[in-house]
Write a protein that holds these residues in place. Structure first.
Motif, PDB file in Angstrom:
ATOM      1  N   SER A 175      -9.345  16.385 -12.224  1.00 18.42           N
ATOM      2  CA  SER A 175      -9.368  15.087 -12.908  1.00 18.42           C
ATOM      3  C   SER A 175      -7.974  14.476 -12.963  1.00 18.42           C
ATOM      4  CB  SER A 175      -9.926  15.269 -14.325  1.00 18.42           C
ATOM      5  OG  SER A 175      -9.895  14.046 -15.034  1.00 18.42           O
ATOM      6  N   GLY A 176      -6.968  15.322 -13.245  1.00 21.60           N
ATOM      7  CA  GLY A 176      -5.602  14.797 -13.352  1.00 21.60           C
ATOM      8  C   GLY A 176      -5.022  14.367 -12.022  1.00 21.60           C
ATOM      9  N   LEU A 177      -5.484  15.005 -10.923  1.00 24.68           N
ATOM     10  CA  LEU A 177      -4.943  14.671  -9.602  1.00 24.68           C
ATOM     11  C   LEU A 177      -5.717  13.554  -8.914  1.00 24.68           C
ATOM     12  CD1 LEU A 177      -4.207  18.262  -8.241  1.00 24.68           C
ATOM     13  CD2 LEU A 177      -2.579  16.609  -9.141  1.00 24.68           C
ATOM     14  N   ARG A 178      -6.690  12.986  -9.610  1.00 24.95           N
ATOM     15  CA  ARG A 178      -7.461  11.894  -9.006  1.00 24.95           C
ATOM     16  C   ARG A 178      -6.573  10.720  -8.598  1.00 24.95           C
ATOM     17  NH1 ARG A 178     -10.980  11.389 -12.809  1.00 24.95           N
ATOM     18  NH2 ARG A 178     -12.296  13.053 -12.011  1.00 24.95           N
ATOM     19  N   PRO A 179      -5.574  10.334  -9.432  1.00 22.34           N
ATOM     20  CA  PRO A 179      -4.675   9.255  -8.977  1.00 22.34           C
ATOM     21  C   PRO A 179      -3.942   9.590  -7.687  1.00 22.34           C
ATOM     22  CG  PRO A 179      -4.453   9.587 -11.349  1.00 22.34           C
ATOM     23  CD  PRO A 179      -5.296  10.705 -10.832  1.00 22.34           C
ATOM     24  N   LEU A 180      -3.590  10.882  -7.503  1.00 23.06           N
ATOM     25  CA  LEU A 180      -2.929  11.260  -6.257  1.00 23.06           C
ATOM     26  C   LEU A 180      -3.860  11.095  -5.069  1.00 23.06           C
ATOM     27  CD1 LEU A 180      -0.858  14.457  -7.158  1.00 23.06           C
ATOM     28  CD2 LEU A 180      -0.012  12.191  -6.591  1.00 23.06           C
ATOM     29  N   ARG A 181      -5.145  11.421  -5.270  1.00 22.24           N
ATOM     30  CA  ARG A 181      -6.098  11.218  -4.182  1.00 22.24           C
ATOM     31  C   ARG A 181      -6.250   9.734  -3.861  1.00 22.24           C
ATOM     32  NH1 ARG A 181      -8.690  15.634  -6.792  1.00 22.24           N
ATOM     33  NH2 ARG A 181     -10.033  14.245  -8.006  1.00 22.24           N
ATOM     34  N   ALA A 185      -5.605   7.958  -0.370  1.00 23.87           N
ATOM     35  CA  ALA A 185      -6.557   7.052   0.279  1.00 23.87           C
ATOM     36  C   ALA A 185      -5.886   5.748   0.686  1.00 23.87           C
ATOM     37  CB  ALA A 185      -7.736   6.784  -0.655  1.00 23.87           C
ATOM     38  N   VAL A 186      -5.044   5.227  -0.218  1.00 22.83           N
ATOM     39  CA  VAL A 186      -4.320   3.992   0.116  1.00 22.83           C
ATOM     40  C   VAL A 186      -3.365   4.236   1.272  1.00 22.83           C
ATOM     41  CG1 VAL A 186      -2.662   2.301  -0.737  1.00 22.83           C
ATOM     42  CG2 VAL A 186      -4.533   3.037  -2.205  1.00 22.83           C
ATOM     43  N   ALA A 187      -2.649   5.375   1.232  1.00 21.46           N
ATOM     44  CA  ALA A 187      -1.692   5.678   2.297  1.00 21.46           C
ATOM     45  C   ALA A 187      -2.390   5.841   3.646  1.00 21.46           C
ATOM     46  CB  ALA A 187      -0.911   6.939   1.951  1.00 21.46           C
ATOM     47  N   SER A 194      -2.425  -3.751   7.819  1.00 19.52           N
ATOM     48  CA  SER A 194      -2.805  -3.716   6.401  1.00 19.52           C
ATOM     49  C   SER A 194      -1.665  -3.191   5.538  1.00 19.52           C
ATOM     50  CB  SER A 194      -4.046  -2.835   6.209  1.00 19.52           C
ATOM     51  OG  SER A 194      -3.793  -1.509   6.644  1.00 19.52           O
ATOM     52  N   LEU A 195      -0.513  -3.784   5.697  1.00 20.75           N
ATOM     53  CA  LEU A 195       0.645  -3.382   4.892  1.00 20.75           C
ATOM     54  C   LEU A 195       0.649  -4.039   3.521  1.00 20.75           C
ATOM     55  CD1 LEU A 195       3.492  -3.398   7.562  1.00 20.75           C
ATOM     56  CD2 LEU A 195       2.576  -1.417   6.362  1.00 20.75           C
ATOM     57  N   ASN A 196      -0.346  -4.839   3.237  1.00 18.20           N
ATOM     58  CA  ASN A 196      -0.395  -5.524   1.944  1.00 18.20           C
ATOM     59  C   ASN A 196      -1.147  -4.711   0.897  1.00 18.20           C
ATOM     60  OD1 ASN A 196      -2.822  -5.766   3.239  1.00 18.20           O
ATOM     61  ND2 ASN A 196      -3.198  -7.888   2.632  1.00 18.20           N
ATOM     62  N   ALA A 197      -1.615  -3.502   1.218  1.00 23.24           N
ATOM     63  CA  ALA A 197      -2.304  -2.654   0.236  1.00 23.24           C
ATOM     64  C   ALA A 197      -1.306  -2.161  -0.801  1.00 23.24           C
ATOM     65  CB  ALA A 197      -2.971  -1.466   0.936  1.00 23.24           C
ATOM     66  N   MET A 218       8.045   0.793  -1.395  1.00 27.94           N
ATOM     67  CA  MET A 218       8.195   1.193   0.005  1.00 27.94           C
ATOM     68  C   MET A 218       7.293   0.355   0.907  1.00 27.94           C
ATOM     69  SD  MET A 218       7.229   4.831   1.773  1.00 27.94           S
ATOM     70  CE  MET A 218       5.485   4.436   1.540  1.00 27.94           C
ATOM     71  N   LEU A 219       6.031   0.167   0.472  1.00 28.95           N
ATOM     72  CA  LEU A 219       5.122  -0.671   1.257  1.00 28.95           C
ATOM     73  C   LEU A 219       5.646  -2.099   1.361  1.00 28.95           C
ATOM     74  CD1 LEU A 219       1.615   0.514  -0.012  1.00 28.95           C
ATOM     75  CD2 LEU A 219       2.725   1.053   2.162  1.00 28.95           C
ATOM     76  N   GLU A 220       6.236  -2.585   0.267  1.00 28.72           N
ATOM     77  CA  GLU A 220       6.811  -3.942   0.286  1.00 28.72           C
ATOM     78  C   GLU A 220       7.936  -4.034   1.309  1.00 28.72           C
ATOM     79  OE1 GLU A 220       6.748  -7.828  -0.900  1.00 28.72           O
ATOM     80  OE2 GLU A 220       5.489  -6.264  -1.792  1.00 28.72           O
ATOM     81  N   ARG A 221       8.803  -2.990   1.337  1.00 23.78           N
ATOM     82  CA  ARG A 221       9.898  -2.999   2.315  1.00 23.78           C
ATOM     83  C   ARG A 221       9.362  -2.882   3.739  1.00 23.78           C
ATOM     84  NH1 ARG A 221      12.061   0.459  -1.626  1.00 23.78           N
ATOM     85  NH2 ARG A 221      11.586   2.299  -0.349  1.00 23.78           N
TER      86      ARG A 221
END
Length: 449
Positions: A175-181, A185-187, A194-197, A218-221
């Motif tokens: 449950s705690g690592l769900r944000p990491l997943r 997924a985004v990465a 699709s660099l605007n994610a 980092m995605l912004e850069r």
């Protein structure tokens, strides 16, 4: 061997911590219980010792045996052995007593034929030397069975608690690592298209919010760099299209029919100009590529900045005179730097200032020597550049003049980008300011050691 996942590691860590804490608590409780039983046995045997001494105060008395039997009958699990000062056994209250017992005074524990005893040795008459010895034996087998059952319970509790904690830890870790997943997924969905994610920072735990912020940055850069690279590629094609088209058209027209040798010579000269401009453009691009990869290594020689500026102003003096522009320089300073690179940067700035200074205008160079470094300012009168355009002046192929010629062979829009690379290679910074009829480029440079 496959490595354990982070969730499995956390679950095993929780289980190990719970097992260690439970085991420590169980052993502490077991030790406390055993110490409590020893204390109770000590109190019981001390009390019985007083009663037996009273019953045996006179060994010749006819009532001693009766009183002794009465005293022992009150405690079914209590036995007595009396030995003389010479070690001879005088009396055993039970035939099942061990043959060998500790002779040291005080309390001890012995085991014999599956039976555990708490043994207390004491003299019958403490005040008399050579007194007979009393050995009291208390059957504590039931105590030991209780402690053994408690130890088995402790081990069972440790195992069950470790298992339950491992399961709960696995659930909590998942449950705690769900944000990491979600981050993964985004990465995995990030690509050139699709660099605007972006990650939702608002719903992230505090421990991951900073990571999400840096990931989004980092995605912004990356997005900005990719857009710049795409624009850069388009600008290169845009800049090269016109001279290549001119070369092709001019060459095709020249070859449509036989011409005098002078016409061919003139055509070759015209083509040579276009080729020279293209070669200069390619050289400038290679120079910027080296700067991007940190391959510019400026020499370190002591330079008189005022002298270098005067040399360049002397070179631009005829151009300034034709444009009716006044050139001036104020201040002086010395620094360690590369003469050729700095001259190229200053030439770009002076050429840029002269091109955008109106007739009867002024171009000034100011050198300010400071303890922390030096400041070089090249400023000119003329139309003010809007604030939103200032950050783009150092972009490659960017021209602030909207009336610029497409594919102009005179200025490709790389001068300020090269100047910025040279300044940064010397450890400095450059910025542009424009207000009140003046546009100035400010360079901050370290003096060097």
């Amino acid at each position: 061997m496959r490595k354990l996942s982070l969730g499995s590691r956390l679950a095993l860590l929780f289980a190990a911590c719970t097992a260690v804490v439970s085991l420590f608590a169980g052993l502490l409780f077991s030790h406390a219980s055993e110490a409590h039983f020893v204390e109770l046995d000590q109190q019981l045997l001390d009390g019985k010792l007083i009663g037996l001494r009273r019953a045996l105060h006179d060994l010749q008395s006819s009532e001693s045996e009766v009183r002794l039997a009465d005293e022992l009958s009150r405690q079914a699990d209590l036995s007595l052995r009396i030995t003389g000062s010479d070690g001879q056994r005088w009396y055993d209250s039970s035939i099942r007593l061990p043959d060998q017992l500790p002779q040291t005074p005080g309390l001890s524990t012995v085991s014999e034929a599956g039976t555990d005893y708490r043994v207390l040795n004491a003299p019958l008459f403490p005040e008399k030397p050579g007194s007979p010895q009393l050995t009291l034996l208390l059957d504590i087998t039931h105590h030991q069975h209780f402690l053994q059952r408690m130890q088995r319970l402790i081990w069972l509790t440790v195992g069950l608690s470790a298992l339950v904690t491992a399961l709960l830890g696995a659930w909590a870790a998942g449950s705690g690592l769900r944000p990491l997943r979600r981050m993964g997924a985004v990465a995995s969905g990030v690509s050139a298209q699709s660099l605007n994610a972006r990650l939702p920072e608002a719903n992230m735990p505090p421990e991951l919010a900073e990571m999400a912020h840096h990931f989004n940055a980092m995605l912004e850069r990356l997005d900005d760099s990719f857009q710049r690279l795409s624009a850069f590629s388009a600008d290169i094609a845009h800049e090269l299209r016109t001279p290549l088209s001119n070369l092709l058209t001019h060459t095709q027209v020249t070859l449509t029919r036989p011409r005098p040798i002078e016409d061919y010579r003139e055509a070759l000269h015209s083509n040579l100009e276009e080729l020279q401009w293209m070669a200069q453009l390619v050289n400038d691009m290679l120079y910027l590529a080296k700067a991007d990869h940190g391959l510019l290594a400026p020499k370190r020689e002591l330079l008189d900045l005022a002298e270098e500026v005067d040399v360049l102003m002397e070179f631009f003096a005829p151009l300034a005179e034709d444009a009716r522009v006044t050139l001036s320089r104020d201040g002086s300073a010395q620094l360690l730097g590369d003469r050729n690179m700095l001259r190229r940067a200053l030439s770009n700035l002076l050429d840029n200032a002269l091109r955008f200074t109106p007739e009867n205008g002024e171009v000034r160079v100011r050198i300010i020597d400071r303890s922390t470094g030096l400041c070089l300012i090249i400023e000119n009168t003329g139309k003010v550049i809007s604030a939103e355009l200032l950050p783009r002046l150092f972009d490659r192929f960017y021209r602030a003049d909207p009336a610029r010629q497409e594919g102009s062979s005179e200025h490709a829009g790389l001068g300020l980008a090269i100047t910025q690379s040279i300044v940064r290679a010397h450890g400095g910074q450059i910025r542009c300011e424009s207000d009140r009829g003046w546009t100035r480029f400010v360079i901050d440079l370290p003096k060097g050691d």
